[in-house]
Design a protein around this motif. Structure first.
Motif, PDB file in Angstrom:
ATOM      1  N   ASN A  88       0.815  -1.209   0.000  1.00  0.00           N
ATOM      2  CA  ASN A  88       0.000   0.000   0.000  1.00  0.00           C
ATOM      3  C   ASN A  88       0.853   1.266   0.000  1.00  0.00           C
ATOM      4  O   ASN A  88       0.441   2.306  -0.519  1.00  0.00           O
ATOM      5  CB  ASN A  88      -0.954  -0.013   1.192  1.00  0.00           C
ATOM      6  CG  ASN A  88      -2.167  -0.888   0.951  1.00  0.00           C
ATOM      7  OD1 ASN A  88      -2.988  -0.625   0.087  1.00  0.00           O
ATOM      8  ND2 ASN A  88      -2.275  -1.977   1.705  1.00  0.00           N
ATOM      9  N   LEU A  89       2.054   1.196   0.587  1.00  0.00           N
ATOM     10  CA  LEU A  89       2.973   2.334   0.511  1.00  0.00           C
ATOM     11  C   LEU A  89       3.310   2.630  -0.950  1.00  0.00           C
ATOM     12  O   LEU A  89       3.283   3.791  -1.377  1.00  0.00           O
ATOM     13  CB  LEU A  89       4.241   2.030   1.310  1.00  0.00           C
ATOM     14  CG  LEU A  89       5.256   3.162   1.458  1.00  0.00           C
ATOM     15  CD1 LEU A  89       6.063   2.979   2.738  1.00  0.00           C
ATOM     16  CD2 LEU A  89       6.225   3.238   0.274  1.00  0.00           C
ATOM     17  N   PHE A  90       3.618   1.590  -1.713  1.00  0.00           N
ATOM     18  CA  PHE A  90       3.934   1.797  -3.133  1.00  0.00           C
ATOM     19  C   PHE A  90       2.713   2.257  -3.928  1.00  0.00           C
ATOM     20  O   PHE A  90       2.845   3.002  -4.900  1.00  0.00           O
ATOM     21  CB  PHE A  90       4.538   0.527  -3.737  1.00  0.00           C
ATOM     22  CG  PHE A  90       5.984   0.329  -3.398  1.00  0.00           C
ATOM     23  CD1 PHE A  90       6.943   1.193  -3.890  1.00  0.00           C
ATOM     24  CD2 PHE A  90       6.381  -0.699  -2.566  1.00  0.00           C
ATOM     25  CE1 PHE A  90       8.293   1.031  -3.573  1.00  0.00           C
ATOM     26  CE2 PHE A  90       7.716  -0.877  -2.226  1.00  0.00           C
ATOM     27  CZ  PHE A  90       8.680  -0.003  -2.740  1.00  0.00           C
ATOM     28  N   LEU A  91       1.535   1.828  -3.505  1.00  0.00           N
ATOM     29  CA  LEU A  91       0.324   2.348  -4.140  1.00  0.00           C
ATOM     30  C   LEU A  91       0.227   3.858  -3.902  1.00  0.00           C
ATOM     31  O   LEU A  91      -0.131   4.619  -4.803  1.00  0.00           O
ATOM     32  CB  LEU A  91      -0.908   1.643  -3.581  1.00  0.00           C
ATOM     33  CG  LEU A  91      -2.262   2.108  -4.121  1.00  0.00           C
ATOM     34  CD1 LEU A  91      -2.361   1.884  -5.628  1.00  0.00           C
ATOM     35  CD2 LEU A  91      -3.401   1.398  -3.404  1.00  0.00           C
ATOM     36  N   GLY A  92       0.568   4.291  -2.693  1.00  0.00           N
ATOM     37  CA  GLY A  92       0.576   5.720  -2.403  1.00  0.00           C
ATOM     38  C   GLY A  92       1.610   6.467  -3.225  1.00  0.00           C
ATOM     39  O   GLY A  92       1.356   7.582  -3.700  1.00  0.00           O
ATOM     40  N   VAL A  93       2.780   5.873  -3.398  1.00  0.00           N
ATOM     41  CA  VAL A  93       3.803   6.482  -4.256  1.00  0.00           C
ATOM     42  C   VAL A  93       3.281   6.607  -5.682  1.00  0.00           C
ATOM     43  O   VAL A  93       3.473   7.636  -6.352  1.00  0.00           O
ATOM     44  CB  VAL A  93       5.102   5.652  -4.225  1.00  0.00           C
ATOM     45  CG1 VAL A  93       6.098   6.162  -5.271  1.00  0.00           C
ATOM     46  CG2 VAL A  93       5.724   5.696  -2.831  1.00  0.00           C
ATOM     47  N   TYR A  94       2.595   5.575  -6.149  1.00  0.00           N
ATOM     48  CA  TYR A  94       2.001   5.627  -7.493  1.00  0.00           C
ATOM     49  C   TYR A  94       1.036   6.796  -7.616  1.00  0.00           C
ATOM     50  O   TYR A  94       1.056   7.531  -8.608  1.00  0.00           O
ATOM     51  CB  TYR A  94       1.289   4.307  -7.795  1.00  0.00           C
ATOM     52  CG  TYR A  94       0.415   4.379  -9.037  1.00  0.00           C
ATOM     53  CD1 TYR A  94       0.971   4.393 -10.300  1.00  0.00           C
ATOM     54  CD2 TYR A  94      -0.973   4.464  -8.923  1.00  0.00           C
ATOM     55  CE1 TYR A  94       0.181   4.484 -11.439  1.00  0.00           C
ATOM     56  CE2 TYR A  94      -1.781   4.551 -10.040  1.00  0.00           C
ATOM     57  CZ  TYR A  94      -1.197   4.562 -11.298  1.00  0.00           C
ATOM     58  OH  TYR A  94      -1.981   4.669 -12.413  1.00  0.00           O
ATOM     59  N   TYR A  95       0.176   6.990  -6.609  1.00  0.00           N
ATOM     60  CA  TYR A  95      -0.768   8.110  -6.655  1.00  0.00           C
ATOM     61  C   TYR A  95      -0.023   9.439  -6.727  1.00  0.00           C
ATOM     62  O   TYR A  95      -0.453  10.374  -7.415  1.00  0.00           O
ATOM     63  CB  TYR A  95      -1.673   8.095  -5.423  1.00  0.00           C
ATOM     64  CG  TYR A  95      -2.705   6.997  -5.425  1.00  0.00           C
ATOM     65  CD1 TYR A  95      -3.356   6.631  -6.599  1.00  0.00           C
ATOM     66  CD2 TYR A  95      -3.028   6.320  -4.244  1.00  0.00           C
ATOM     67  CE1 TYR A  95      -4.297   5.619  -6.599  1.00  0.00           C
ATOM     68  CE2 TYR A  95      -3.983   5.306  -4.246  1.00  0.00           C
ATOM     69  CZ  TYR A  95      -4.612   4.960  -5.418  1.00  0.00           C
ATOM     70  OH  TYR A  95      -5.548   3.954  -5.426  1.00  0.00           O
ATOM     71  N   ASN A  96       1.106   9.545  -6.024  1.00  0.00           N
ATOM     72  CA  ASN A  96       1.895  10.773  -6.061  1.00  0.00           C
ATOM     73  C   ASN A  96       2.483  11.025  -7.446  1.00  0.00           C
ATOM     74  O   ASN A  96       2.330  12.116  -8.002  1.00  0.00           O
ATOM     75  CB  ASN A  96       3.032  10.696  -5.036  1.00  0.00           C
ATOM     76  CG  ASN A  96       2.640  11.220  -3.681  1.00  0.00           C
ATOM     77  OD1 ASN A  96       2.812  12.394  -3.382  1.00  0.00           O
ATOM     78  ND2 ASN A  96       2.092  10.352  -2.857  1.00  0.00           N
ATOM     79  N   VAL A  97       3.165  10.030  -7.985  1.00  0.00           N
ATOM     80  CA  VAL A  97       3.864  10.253  -9.261  1.00  0.00           C
ATOM     81  C   VAL A  97       2.914  10.222 -10.448  1.00  0.00           C
ATOM     82  O   VAL A  97       3.295  10.613 -11.557  1.00  0.00           O
ATOM     83  CB  VAL A  97       5.005   9.224  -9.452  1.00  0.00           C
ATOM     84  CG1 VAL A  97       6.026   9.341  -8.337  1.00  0.00           C
ATOM     85  CG2 VAL A  97       4.472   7.797  -9.536  1.00  0.00           C
ATOM     86  N   SER A  98       1.672   9.771 -10.251  1.00  0.00           N
ATOM     87  CA  SER A  98       0.707   9.740 -11.357  1.00  0.00           C
ATOM     88  C   SER A  98       0.157  11.120 -11.690  1.00  0.00           C
ATOM     89  O   SER A  98      -0.586  11.271 -12.656  1.00  0.00           O
ATOM     90  CB  SER A  98      -0.457   8.795 -11.018  1.00  0.00           C
ATOM     91  OG  SER A  98      -1.250   9.332  -9.964  1.00  0.00           O
ATOM     92  N   THR A  99       0.534  12.131 -10.895  1.00  0.00           N
ATOM     93  CA  THR A  99       0.047  13.484 -11.154  1.00  0.00           C
ATOM     94  C   THR A  99       0.370  13.936 -12.561  1.00  0.00           C
ATOM     95  O   THR A  99      -0.405  14.670 -13.181  1.00  0.00           O
ATOM     96  CB  THR A  99       0.680  14.465 -10.136  1.00  0.00           C
ATOM     97  OG1 THR A  99       0.376  14.017  -8.817  1.00  0.00           O
ATOM     98  CG2 THR A  99       0.162  15.869 -10.325  1.00  0.00           C
ATOM     99  N   TRP A 100       1.488  13.467 -13.102  1.00  0.00           N
ATOM    100  CA  TRP A 100       1.941  13.966 -14.407  1.00  0.00           C
ATOM    101  C   TRP A 100       0.939  13.689 -15.518  1.00  0.00           C
ATOM    102  O   TRP A 100       0.698  14.547 -16.384  1.00  0.00           O
ATOM    103  CB  TRP A 100       3.302  13.368 -14.769  1.00  0.00           C
ATOM    104  CG  TRP A 100       3.283  11.907 -15.129  1.00  0.00           C
ATOM    105  CD1 TRP A 100       3.503  10.863 -14.302  1.00  0.00           C
ATOM    106  CD2 TRP A 100       3.032  11.339 -16.426  1.00  0.00           C
ATOM    107  NE1 TRP A 100       3.392   9.667 -14.971  1.00  0.00           N
ATOM    108  CE2 TRP A 100       3.111   9.935 -16.290  1.00  0.00           C
ATOM    109  CE3 TRP A 100       2.750  11.863 -17.678  1.00  0.00           C
ATOM    110  CZ2 TRP A 100       2.918   9.063 -17.348  1.00  0.00           C
ATOM    111  CZ3 TRP A 100       2.555  10.998 -18.751  1.00  0.00           C
ATOM    112  CH2 TRP A 100       2.636   9.612 -18.583  1.00  0.00           C
ATOM    113  N   PHE A 101       0.331  12.493 -15.550  1.00  0.00           N
ATOM    114  CA  PHE A 101      -0.570  12.221 -16.673  1.00  0.00           C
ATOM    115  C   PHE A 101      -1.925  12.904 -16.502  1.00  0.00           C
ATOM    116  O   PHE A 101      -2.662  13.072 -17.474  1.00  0.00           O
ATOM    117  CB  PHE A 101      -0.707  10.717 -16.975  1.00  0.00           C
ATOM    118  CG  PHE A 101      -1.281   9.857 -15.884  1.00  0.00           C
ATOM    119  CD1 PHE A 101      -2.595   9.962 -15.490  1.00  0.00           C
ATOM    120  CD2 PHE A 101      -0.495   8.883 -15.280  1.00  0.00           C
ATOM    121  CE1 PHE A 101      -3.140   9.138 -14.515  1.00  0.00           C
ATOM    122  CE2 PHE A 101      -1.014   8.049 -14.297  1.00  0.00           C
ATOM    123  CZ  PHE A 101      -2.336   8.191 -13.914  1.00  0.00           C
TER     124      PHE A 101
END
Length: 498
Positions: A365-378
């Protein structure tokens, strides 16, 4: 640093209502188990699993589209609100009508042929959820975190209080466990044969009450349906909707596959349903990380869209993501080294055997949170279709690894599949993001902090301390080591930001 402080404050406001709400709902779990037979509880879980899929369909990804277009230069936010909400109202009424018209074949299709009434109520709940999501989005857009959290919290309190009244007070009075003289009064509205139905009815009433609670937002609404206006928003939102479907697959499919693929007698004395129960119970403890991520997302999504217009937005995004990893790595560390103190939440010793999945799921779930953070670009570059591809890639990983690992590792395989899925999604999203919207994320620093947390967790497992007091002091000491290192490394940066 002021923008980061603002984000922290809003995250705390959103998080408080979310954490308290989830905790109160979690406490209803033993109350239900004391009344419902396993097959009854299976009806509740089964129907609400379908609600997860239909919630995404009803929303059309328009909540995120609303944020995106509301932050465009010269955007008329009131007109946008009117048109998006008008579309959601029409689509929700249409979809709910279709479910109600075809409720008999639908109930047979999803294997609940005798639950038409509950399915009908859930259809109305889905419509209300979709319609109220836009006023809630407006509150987030306008940074009204306190009002957002207050309404959400009141909704939870109403739901929990009604459940306790029906399933504890009324149930016990009817059974004459206490206050037996009130039974004639209780019998006028409490019917034992309705015991499942009250859960859905309470949810329906609590959701309908959201409309008057959001009346100030609804009072500014003027019906304005414009399909031409909605086309670009729907084009922006539909990949997000598809991402949502893929996300539900990542979140729920492992439980379905565990039931189907677990070999007989894999766990001595446990059927596949029993193993699923152990996994599901332990999975609940991983929701502590999910709560932090959800709170961050509520505040983070409008924050990122608003900050995108600023000159140093990329540096701000990098700073926020670094501190997100620092905080979530500490949550992972603290829960993992103190697992024995969280056993009381599982209540029954039969669940303890599955606790090894908890650190894996926390990390996932930590990596899922990281994904949500870095997904801002698209989202900022209107390339949301990348999110669709990444999410479906994650869904493929989930399916393949669960099929491969469950027969060998059981529910531990489910946990590892979840971790690999979310890690792969985060890495892939970061890779493409650096091509289309470069952000100077401090990858080495974040990886170092995460490696430190993982190393300290391993230390807690491999250094055996038998004495209860000294063991707990050792575990708290490990958490203290992490915090001291963070302060020593980050203190100079914090001084410069003042």
């Amino acid at each position: 640093m002021s923008v980061a402080k603002k984000l922290v404050g809003q995250t705390a406001a959103y998080g408080l209502s979310s954490i308290i709400g989830r905790t109160l709902n979690f406490l209803l779990f033993p109350l239900y188990l004391g009344i419902f037979a396993p097959e009854d509880y299976g009806v509740i879980n089964g129907l609400y699993a379908y609600v997860g899929f239909f919630n995404i369909l009803f929303a059309f990804g328009l909540e995120t589209a609303f944020f995106r277009y509301a932050n465009q230069p010269g955007a008329d936010r009131q007109q946008l609100f009117n048109r998006v909400l008008s579309f959601i109202i029409c689509s929700s009424v249409l979809l709910t009508s279709v479910i109600l018209i075809f409720i008999n074949p639908i109930s047979r299709l999803i294997k609940f042929p005798n639950q038409q009434l509950f399915i009908g109520w859930l259809a109305v709940i889905l419509a209300v959820d979709a319609i109220t999501s836009i006023p809630f989005a407006r509150l987030r857009l306008e940074n009204k975190a306190a009002k957002f959290a207050g309404i959400k919290m009141l909704n939870v309190l109403i739901t929990v209080a009604a459940n306790v009244f029906i399933y504890w007070f009324c149930y016990n009075v009817y059974q004459e466990n206490f206050l037996a003289n009130l039974k004639p009064v209780i019998s006028k509205f409490y019917f034992p044969e309705w015991k499942l139905g009250y859960i859905f009815l309470i949810n329906l009433v609590a959701n309908l009450l959201l409309i008057p609670l959001l009346w100030r937002e609804f009072s500014t609404f003027r019906f304005s349906l414009d399909f031409t206006f909605m086309i670009p928003l729907l084009r922006y939102g539909y990949p997000i909707m598809l991402m949502g479907f893929a996300g539900i697959v990542n979140e729920l499919l492992d439980r379905i596959l565990l039931l189907e693929l677990l070999p007989t007698n894999f766990y001595p004395g446990l059927t596949s349903k029993g193993a699923l129960g152990v996994y599901g119970g332990c999975y609940k403890l991983a929701t502590f990380m999910t709560l932090a991520i959800q709170a961050f997302r509520y505040a983070g999504e409008p924050f990122f869209f608003a900050q995108a217009k600023e000159k140093n937005s990329a540096n701000t995004f990098a700073l926020v993501t670094k501190w997100f990893v620092i905080v979530c790595a500490f949550i992972f560390l603290f829960i993992s080294v103190n697992l024995e103190d969280f056993k009381f939440l599982l209540r029954q010793p039969s669940y303890y055997q599955g606790m090894a999945v908890i650190p894996i799921l926390l990390l996932a779930n930590l990596f899922l949170g990281v994904y949500y953070n870095v997904s801002t670009w698209f989202k900022l570059t209107d390339k949301t279709y990348f999110g669709t591809f990444i999410s479906f890639g994650g869904a493929a990983i989930t399916i393949i690894l669960n099929i491969a690992l469950i027969p060998v590792l059981g529910y531990i395989g489910c946990a590892w599949a979840t971790l690999v899925c979310y890690f792969s999604m985060a890495v892939t999203c970061y890779y493409f993001g650096q091509k289309y919207y470069p952000v100077p994320y401090p990858i080495i620093t974040m990886a170092g902090y995460l490696a430190l947390a993982i190393g300290l967790v391993y230390a807690s497992w491999y250094v055996s301390v038998s004495d209860f007091l000294w063991r707990h002091l050792f575990h708290l000491g490990l958490c203290g080591i992490y915090l001291v290192i963070i302060v020593l490394i980050e203190k100079p940066a914090l001084r410069l930001s003042r």
